[in-house]
Design a protein around this motif. Structure first.
Motif, PDB file in Angstrom:
ATOM      1  N   TRP A 120       0.810  -1.222   0.000  1.00  0.00           N
ATOM      2  CA  TRP A 120       0.000   0.000   0.000  1.00  0.00           C
ATOM      3  C   TRP A 120       0.842   1.270   0.000  1.00  0.00           C
ATOM      4  CZ3 TRP A 120      -4.155  -2.267  -1.288  1.00  0.00           C
ATOM      5  CH2 TRP A 120      -4.472  -3.524  -0.762  1.00  0.00           C
ATOM      6  N   HIS A 121       2.147   1.142   0.093  1.00  0.00           N
ATOM      7  CA  HIS A 121       3.001   2.324   0.028  1.00  0.00           C
ATOM      8  C   HIS A 121       2.961   2.919  -1.381  1.00  0.00           C
ATOM      9  CE1 HIS A 121       5.657   1.164   3.743  1.00  0.00           C
ATOM     10  NE2 HIS A 121       4.441   1.552   4.068  1.00  0.00           N
ATOM     11  N   SER A 122       2.723   4.205  -1.453  1.00  0.00           N
ATOM     12  CA  SER A 122       2.667   4.945  -2.733  1.00  0.00           C
ATOM     13  C   SER A 122       1.532   4.475  -3.628  1.00  0.00           C
ATOM     14  CB  SER A 122       4.000   4.834  -3.495  1.00  0.00           C
ATOM     15  OG  SER A 122       5.070   5.302  -2.711  1.00  0.00           O
ATOM     16  N   ILE A 159      -6.688  -3.786 -12.930  1.00  0.00           N
ATOM     17  CA  ILE A 159      -7.219  -2.491 -13.349  1.00  0.00           C
ATOM     18  C   ILE A 159      -6.967  -1.431 -12.280  1.00  0.00           C
ATOM     19  CG2 ILE A 159      -9.344  -1.222 -13.874  1.00  0.00           C
ATOM     20  CD1 ILE A 159     -10.418  -3.779 -15.165  1.00  0.00           C
ATOM     21  N   ASN A 160      -7.104  -1.807 -11.011  1.00  0.00           N
ATOM     22  CA  ASN A 160      -6.932  -0.867  -9.903  1.00  0.00           C
ATOM     23  C   ASN A 160      -5.499  -0.819  -9.376  1.00  0.00           C
ATOM     24  OD1 ASN A 160      -9.730   0.272  -8.707  1.00  0.00           O
ATOM     25  ND2 ASN A 160     -10.063  -1.738  -9.628  1.00  0.00           N
ATOM     26  N   ASN A 161      -4.598  -1.496 -10.065  1.00  0.00           N
ATOM     27  CA  ASN A 161      -3.182  -1.518  -9.692  1.00  0.00           C
ATOM     28  C   ASN A 161      -2.957  -2.082  -8.283  1.00  0.00           C
ATOM     29  OD1 ASN A 161      -0.550  -1.151 -10.579  1.00  0.00           O
ATOM     30  ND2 ASN A 161      -0.339   0.817  -9.547  1.00  0.00           N
ATOM     31  N   MET A 162      -3.798  -3.022  -7.880  1.00  0.00           N
ATOM     32  CA  MET A 162      -3.579  -3.739  -6.621  1.00  0.00           C
ATOM     33  C   MET A 162      -2.785  -5.011  -6.881  1.00  0.00           C
ATOM     34  SD  MET A 162      -7.312  -3.412  -4.803  1.00  0.00           S
ATOM     35  CE  MET A 162      -7.933  -1.850  -4.209  1.00  0.00           C
ATOM     36  N   LEU A 193      -6.124 -11.177   4.182  1.00  0.00           N
ATOM     37  CA  LEU A 193      -7.318 -10.417   4.534  1.00  0.00           C
ATOM     38  C   LEU A 193      -7.025  -9.345   5.575  1.00  0.00           C
ATOM     39  CD1 LEU A 193     -10.154 -13.116   4.616  1.00  0.00           C
ATOM     40  CD2 LEU A 193      -9.457 -11.598   2.755  1.00  0.00           C
ATOM     41  N   ASN A 194      -6.087  -9.610   6.440  1.00  0.00           N
ATOM     42  CA  ASN A 194      -5.724  -8.607   7.447  1.00  0.00           C
ATOM     43  C   ASN A 194      -5.186  -7.338   6.796  1.00  0.00           C
ATOM     44  OD1 ASN A 194      -4.982  -7.749  10.308  1.00  0.00           O
ATOM     45  ND2 ASN A 194      -2.968  -7.734   9.333  1.00  0.00           N
ATOM     46  N   THR A 195      -4.350  -7.520   5.772  1.00  0.00           N
ATOM     47  CA  THR A 195      -3.781  -6.332   5.126  1.00  0.00           C
ATOM     48  C   THR A 195      -4.788  -5.655   4.196  1.00  0.00           C
ATOM     49  OG1 THR A 195      -1.828  -5.479   4.007  1.00  0.00           O
ATOM     50  CG2 THR A 195      -2.794  -7.459   3.078  1.00  0.00           C
ATOM     51  N   THR A 196      -5.645  -6.430   3.510  1.00  0.00           N
ATOM     52  CA  THR A 196      -6.605  -5.807   2.590  1.00  0.00           C
ATOM     53  C   THR A 196      -7.729  -5.097   3.347  1.00  0.00           C
ATOM     54  OG1 THR A 196      -7.878  -7.860   2.391  1.00  0.00           O
ATOM     55  CG2 THR A 196      -6.128  -7.484   0.778  1.00  0.00           C
ATOM     56  N   PHE A 197      -8.077  -5.595   4.528  1.00  0.00           N
ATOM     57  CA  PHE A 197      -9.156  -4.975   5.292  1.00  0.00           C
ATOM     58  C   PHE A 197      -8.644  -3.869   6.224  1.00  0.00           C
ATOM     59  CE2 PHE A 197     -11.801  -8.511   4.002  1.00  0.00           C
ATOM     60  CZ  PHE A 197     -13.080  -7.975   4.011  1.00  0.00           C
ATOM     61  N   PHE A 198      -7.628  -4.154   7.011  1.00  0.00           N
ATOM     62  CA  PHE A 198      -7.247  -3.247   8.089  1.00  0.00           C
ATOM     63  C   PHE A 198      -6.052  -2.354   7.733  1.00  0.00           C
ATOM     64  CE2 PHE A 198      -9.146  -7.079  10.031  1.00  0.00           C
ATOM     65  CZ  PHE A 198     -10.295  -6.490  10.533  1.00  0.00           C
ATOM     66  N   GLU A 199      -4.987  -2.950   7.215  1.00  0.00           N
ATOM     67  CA  GLU A 199      -3.817  -2.129   6.899  1.00  0.00           C
ATOM     68  C   GLU A 199      -4.084  -1.190   5.730  1.00  0.00           C
ATOM     69  OE1 GLU A 199      -0.388  -5.264   8.490  1.00  0.00           O
ATOM     70  OE2 GLU A 199      -0.664  -4.941   6.344  1.00  0.00           O
ATOM     71  N   SER A 200      -4.821  -1.659   4.732  1.00  0.00           N
ATOM     72  CA  SER A 200      -5.150  -0.771   3.614  1.00  0.00           C
ATOM     73  C   SER A 200      -6.095   0.342   4.066  1.00  0.00           C
ATOM     74  CB  SER A 200      -5.795  -1.573   2.474  1.00  0.00           C
ATOM     75  OG  SER A 200      -7.048  -2.111   2.867  1.00  0.00           O
ATOM     76  N   TRP A 201      -7.014   0.015   4.947  1.00  0.00           N
ATOM     77  CA  TRP A 201      -7.924   1.033   5.508  1.00  0.00           C
ATOM     78  C   TRP A 201      -7.134   2.108   6.228  1.00  0.00           C
ATOM     79  CZ3 TRP A 201     -13.548   0.614   6.123  1.00  0.00           C
ATOM     80  CH2 TRP A 201     -14.110   1.652   6.856  1.00  0.00           C
ATOM     81  N   GLU A 202      -6.144   1.670   6.992  1.00  0.00           N
ATOM     82  CA  GLU A 202      -5.328   2.598   7.769  1.00  0.00           C
ATOM     83  C   GLU A 202      -4.429   3.461   6.882  1.00  0.00           C
ATOM     84  OE1 GLU A 202      -1.410   2.274  10.686  1.00  0.00           O
ATOM     85  OE2 GLU A 202      -2.803   0.573  10.556  1.00  0.00           O
ATOM     86  N   MET A 203      -3.886   2.881   5.801  1.00  0.00           N
ATOM     87  CA  MET A 203      -2.877   3.578   5.011  1.00  0.00           C
ATOM     88  C   MET A 203      -3.458   4.375   3.846  1.00  0.00           C
ATOM     89  SD  MET A 203       0.134   0.679   4.983  1.00  0.00           S
ATOM     90  CE  MET A 203       1.313   1.771   4.206  1.00  0.00           C
ATOM     91  N   TRP A 242     -12.722  -0.509  -3.208  1.00  0.00           N
ATOM     92  CA  TRP A 242     -12.140  -1.226  -2.070  1.00  0.00           C
ATOM     93  C   TRP A 242     -13.135  -2.254  -1.545  1.00  0.00           C
ATOM     94  CZ3 TRP A 242     -13.473  -1.865   3.052  1.00  0.00           C
ATOM     95  CH2 TRP A 242     -12.482  -2.285   3.935  1.00  0.00           C
ATOM     96  N   TRP A 243     -14.413  -1.879  -1.488  1.00  0.00           N
ATOM     97  CA  TRP A 243     -15.440  -2.778  -0.970  1.00  0.00           C
ATOM     98  C   TRP A 243     -15.642  -3.974  -1.894  1.00  0.00           C
ATOM     99  CZ3 TRP A 243     -16.982  -1.859   3.869  1.00  0.00           C
ATOM    100  CH2 TRP A 243     -16.829  -0.555   4.371  1.00  0.00           C
ATOM    101  N   LEU A 244     -15.633  -3.742  -3.186  1.00  0.00           N
ATOM    102  CA  LEU A 244     -15.799  -4.834  -4.143  1.00  0.00           C
ATOM    103  C   LEU A 244     -14.619  -5.795  -4.069  1.00  0.00           C
ATOM    104  CD1 LEU A 244     -17.257  -6.231  -6.469  1.00  0.00           C
ATOM    105  CD2 LEU A 244     -16.150  -4.622  -8.038  1.00  0.00           C
ATOM    106  N   PHE A 245     -13.421  -5.262  -4.004  1.00  0.00           N
ATOM    107  CA  PHE A 245     -12.219  -6.085  -3.943  1.00  0.00           C
ATOM    108  C   PHE A 245     -12.245  -7.000  -2.725  1.00  0.00           C
ATOM    109  CE2 PHE A 245      -7.667  -6.554  -2.694  1.00  0.00           C
ATOM    110  CZ  PHE A 245      -7.240  -7.274  -3.788  1.00  0.00           C
ATOM    111  N   ASN A 246     -12.562  -6.447  -1.573  1.00  0.00           N
ATOM    112  CA  ASN A 246     -12.598  -7.255  -0.354  1.00  0.00           C
ATOM    113  C   ASN A 246     -13.793  -8.202  -0.333  1.00  0.00           C
ATOM    114  OD1 ASN A 246     -10.392  -6.493   1.725  1.00  0.00           O
ATOM    115  ND2 ASN A 246     -11.048  -4.521   0.932  1.00  0.00           N
TER     116      ASN A 246
END
Length: 276
Positions: A59-61, A117-120, A177-187, A194-198
């Motif tokens: 999630w950096h940059s 498409i979303n560069n994830m 799931l921890n990083t896609t839900f919580f760390e990405s939310w934080e960063m 985001w909701w569709l991806f998760n």
């Protein structure tokens, strides 16, 4: 006629034609080759990637992250393979787990496409590699079953079961799931996609739970009875009508588990769904 002379024609108690058996073996060999090669490629690529060692780097940059050629080819190969599985499901013999396999294919293709498409793509590579780590073990077990190496088949399937449960019920929810839900939310904070991806990631997790339950049942029976092929797995290239005919004639109905071409990724047997 002896059991040995029936090799390749009777799988799991269900008689199949030589052409169908040969087609099953070829498809299994192809899936084993692909899963093993793509897993090795993924590990080699991720080993030198910073987000493999520190997942917060995903999630950096973001979303201004470069798309390297190695990452691009990794995505294209995986996406092309899963599209081939999607199409082959409609031309292959229809199974009882068709719907759940179809859901898995849709979720997988949707995730790969959407994350690209979303560069994830960074977290996407982790998800793909985590799924590939157990798939080639299942295909290897099925090849051993086709070759009538029962002990090798049982051993590989038990190893596959352990790897599957650890990666899909342990590493996947507590790392991915921890990083896609919580760390990405934080960063980077939540946004519409985001909701569709998760949501798609959660669909995969639900399928993981279902498959893990079925796989553990099979592995447990293999350990207790000492033979997997007499249990409820299904890789038999047979129709529902053939399975019903076998049941009606009171012949033993056990077969090997399905994945890949009828997949995700399907790790459950059709006879299991009949039981459930």
């Amino acid at each position: 006629m002896s059991e040995k002379s029936n090799a390749g024609f009777a799988i799991g108690g269900i008689r199949t034609s030589p052409q169908r058996s040969l087609s099953s073996v070829r498809a299994c060999r192809w899936r084993f080759t692909f899963y093993l090669c793509i897993f090795c490629y993924g590990i080699r690529f991720l080993w030198s990637s910073p987000w493999f060692w520190d997942i917060r780097q995903c999630w950096h940059s973001y979303p201004y992250q470069p798309l390297t050629s190695g990452l691009y080819y990794y995505y294209i190969m995986e996406l092309a393979f899963y599209w081939s599985l999607m199409f082959s499901q409609f031309i292959d013999i229809k199974r009882k787990d068709f719907l759940i396999m179809f859901m898995h294919h849709l979720a997988t293709i949707g995730l790969i496409t959407f994350s690209y498409i979303n560069n994830m793509v960074r977290v996407g590579t982790l998800v793909m590699c985590l799924h590939d780590v157990s798939d080639f073990l299942l295909e290897a077990a099925k090849l051993a079953n086709y070759a009538k190496y029962q002990r090798l088949c049982d051993t590989l399937f038990v190893i596959f079961s352990a790897v599957f449960v650890v990666t899909r019920l342990g590493i996947y929810p507590f790392w991915i799931l921890n990083t896609t839900f919580f760390e990405s939310w934080e960063m980077i904070g939540p946004y519409p996609s985001w909701w569709l991806f998760n949501g798609l990631l959660l669909i995969l997790q639900v399928l993981h739970v279902i498959w893990s339950y079925l796989i553990v049942r099979i592995a447990f029976k293999a350990l207790i009875r000492g033979k997997v092929s007499k249990d409820d797995r299904s890789d038999v290239e047979s129709s529902s009508e053939e399975e019903e005919a076998t049941t009606n004639s009171k012949s033993p109905c056990g077969s090997s588990s399905s994945n890949g071409a009828n997949r995700v990724n399907g790790h459950m047997g059709s006879s299991y769904w009949a039981e459930e």
